[in-house]
Design an enzyme around this catalytic site. Structure first.
Site, PDB file in Angstrom:
ATOM      1  CG  HIS A  70      81.085  16.899  57.538  1.00 14.49           C
ATOM      2  ND1 HIS A  70      80.162  17.659  58.139  1.00 14.49           N
ATOM      3  CD2 HIS A  70      80.797  15.587  58.315  1.00 14.49           C
ATOM      4  CE1 HIS A  70      79.687  16.872  58.772  1.00 14.49           C
ATOM      5  NE2 HIS A  70      79.571  15.610  58.419  1.00 14.49           N
ATOM      6  CG  HIS A  95      84.809  14.220  57.926  1.00 21.57           C
ATOM      7  ND1 HIS A  95      85.263  14.662  58.795  1.00 21.57           N
ATOM      8  CD2 HIS A  95      83.817  13.609  57.151  1.00 21.57           C
ATOM      9  CE1 HIS A  95      84.106  13.667  59.544  1.00 21.57           C
ATOM     10  NE2 HIS A  95      83.799  12.952  58.592  1.00 21.57           N
ATOM     11  CD  GLU A 133      74.972  10.408  61.414  1.00 21.68           C
ATOM     12  OE1 GLU A 133      75.542   9.735  60.251  1.00 21.68           O
ATOM     13  OE2 GLU A 133      75.262  10.549  62.549  1.00 21.68           O
ATOM     14  NE  ARG A 137      78.635  13.255  55.691  1.00 23.49           N
ATOM     15  CZ  ARG A 137      79.537  12.306  56.669  1.00 23.49           C
ATOM     16  NH1 ARG A 137      81.060  11.920  56.313  1.00 23.49           N
ATOM     17  NH2 ARG A 137      78.769  11.826  58.113  1.00 23.49           N
ATOM     18  NE  ARG A 161      83.239   8.273  55.998  1.00 23.61           N
ATOM     19  CZ  ARG A 161      82.408   8.657  56.551  1.00 23.61           C
ATOM     20  NH1 ARG A 161      81.779   7.997  57.341  1.00 23.61           N
ATOM     21  NH2 ARG A 161      82.561  10.029  57.045  1.00 23.61           N
TER      22      ARG A 161
END
Ligand SMILES: Cc1cc2nc3c(=O)[nH]c(=O)nc-3n(C[C@H](O)[C@H](O)[C@H](O)COP(=O)(O)OP(=O)(O)OC[C@H]3O[C@@H](n4cnc5c(N)ncnc54)[C@H](O)[C@@H]3O)c2cc1C
Length: 390
Positions: free
Chosen positions: A235, A339, A120, A281, A374
């Site tokens: 997100h 998110h 990821e 992200r 995060r």
């Protein structure tokens, strides 16, 4: 309920509020203490944990090290990660995930039993342990819920809404909750908040309706210290459809090769960041958000990922089908959505808050491991690690 008191009174050693991964982990870990776990949902399990798709980040693969995972966590956090807490998260996290693997939890595995590891964004290694392809949360918390039901020291109260802490001389001594059948005063010297995030307070979110930040309000009213409330993660790739919550297209898709395209079919992420689709992200969300705000639609082409991992994304395929979309035939329209909440009730390494008798774990807590952004799949890990430490 008696006619002389307007509420019922029940006693426990520990009250846990929340039936997501953090709350269930805490309740299981505390056995054989008498724990009452209360949740406002009608059943067990609940929360965002059920919705988690991609997996749990843990340095359990060959050659991977918790130190490397911690370095990636710090690098993603925009300069605000507590490095000591990130080291604890990644070290304890690897041990916890190994334990779950040894316990036989149904993670996706190779024929030799070793976990299949996904990639990821902003992770320097393939270290995402997953289950049911992209149904990690549901698979994991369903297994833990079975364990919880078989644990006699835990009493589960569903359809029970925690309203306020009860304090005596500045110390927590219980919790007032509104149950389906009336008010209940839960008397206990220790209360653990595991109430999840705040996504449902935003118009467009991936979170379920119950993610309304109740734990933050309960803690704040009682005088506990909260921090970093302004840090909300959006997100990047929620499906751009009119739904509540909006379906998530997991980052694991980009980890497996899915590409972000503009309306003319051109990739734009290589111009935004050296890691392109696998940039942190917040970088990807801003790049998409800018375009969407300017009226330019953005698409995620899932086909490279679906070809690379056939059968790896059943949840995503079902969500697309629910909205009449076929990701094998066309790219999916995406836009950012609220998110995850990095801020929360401030805790130490053992989940202790500033208020005597109050602990917090999971998304409601602010441990310092996420900084302002995060790292993908560190949230289930945080719930596991700190749920077990409270
Ligand atoms: C679509 C989606 C996909 C995700 N994918 C991933 C992923 O792949 N990897 C990852 O690491 N993270 C992922 N996340 C984030 C992760 O799922 C959550 O951050 C994590 O599960 C939070 O766990 P928790 O136990 O702290 O809270 P939750 O699982 O949200 O549980 C909170 C619980 O508290 C209860 N509650 C709340 N208020 C009250 C109240 N007043 N009274 C009683 N009960 C109350 C709720 O009903 C619920 O049972 C994802 C999140 C979403 C929404």
């Amino acid at each position: 309920m008696t006619s002389s008191t307007p509420y019922d009174v029940r006693d426990a050693e520990v009250i846990v509020v929340g039936s997501g991964l953090a709350g269930m982990t805490a309740a299981l870990q505390l056995a054989p203490r008498a724990v009452t776990l209360i949740t406002k949902t009608a059943g067990l399990p609940g929360g965002s944990s059920l919705y988690a798709q991609g997996g749990i980040a843990a340095a359990v693969g060959p050659g991977d090290r918790p130190e490397d995972h911690a370095a990636d966590t710090v690098a993603a956090g925009a300069g605000l990660v507590d490095a000591a807490m990130a080291a604890l998260l990644t070290r304890d996290g690897a041990a916890q995930v190994r334990r779950l693997l040894e316990d036989g939890l149904p993670f996706d595995r190779a024929p030799d039993g070793s976990p299949l590891l996904g990639r990821e964004a902003a992770h320097g290694a393939a270290r995402i342990v997953h289950a049911g392809g992209d149904a990690t949360g549901r698979t994991l918390v369903s297994a833990l819920a079975d364990r919880l039901r078989a644990t006699p020291s835990v009493r589960v109260e569903t359809d029970a809404f925690a309203v306020d802490l009860v304090l005596r001389n500045g110390r927590v001594c219980g919790l007032l909750a509104c149950h389906g059948q009336g008010w209940v005063l839960h008397r206990a010297p220790r209360v653990i908040l595991a109430t999840g995030g705040i996504g449902a307070t935003f118009a467009r979110t991936t979170n379920p309706a119950e993610a309304t930040g109740d734990g933050l309000a309960i803690a704040a009213r009682a005088g506990a210290t909260l921090a970093d409330l302004e840090f909300v993660q959006f997100h990047p790739t929620a499906l751009a459809v009119d739904a509540d919550p909006v379906p998530l297209l997991t980052e694991a898709l980009r980890g497996a090769g899915a590409l972000l395209l503009d309306s003319e079919g051109h990739r734009f992420m290589p111009d935004e960041h050296p890691l392109a689709e696998l940039a942190p992200r917040d970088v990807v969300a801003r790049a998409i958000g800018r375009r969407v705000a300017a009226g330019e639609p953005v698409f995620l082409d899932l086909r490279p990922a679906l070809a690379a991992k056939p059968g790896g994304f059943p949840t995503v395929l079902a969500l697309c089908a629910e909205h009449g979309l076929d990701p094998f035939a066309e790219s999916m329209p995406v836009a950012p959505a609220a998110h995850y909440h990095m801020g929360g009730v401030v805790t130490d390494a053992d989940g202790r808050t500033s208020l005597e008798g109050l602990w917090a774990c999971g998304e409601v807590a602010c441990t310092g491991v996420h900084g302002a952004n995060r790292l993908a799949s560190n949230s289930l890990l945080e719930a596991l690690v700190f749920g077990a430490r409270v």
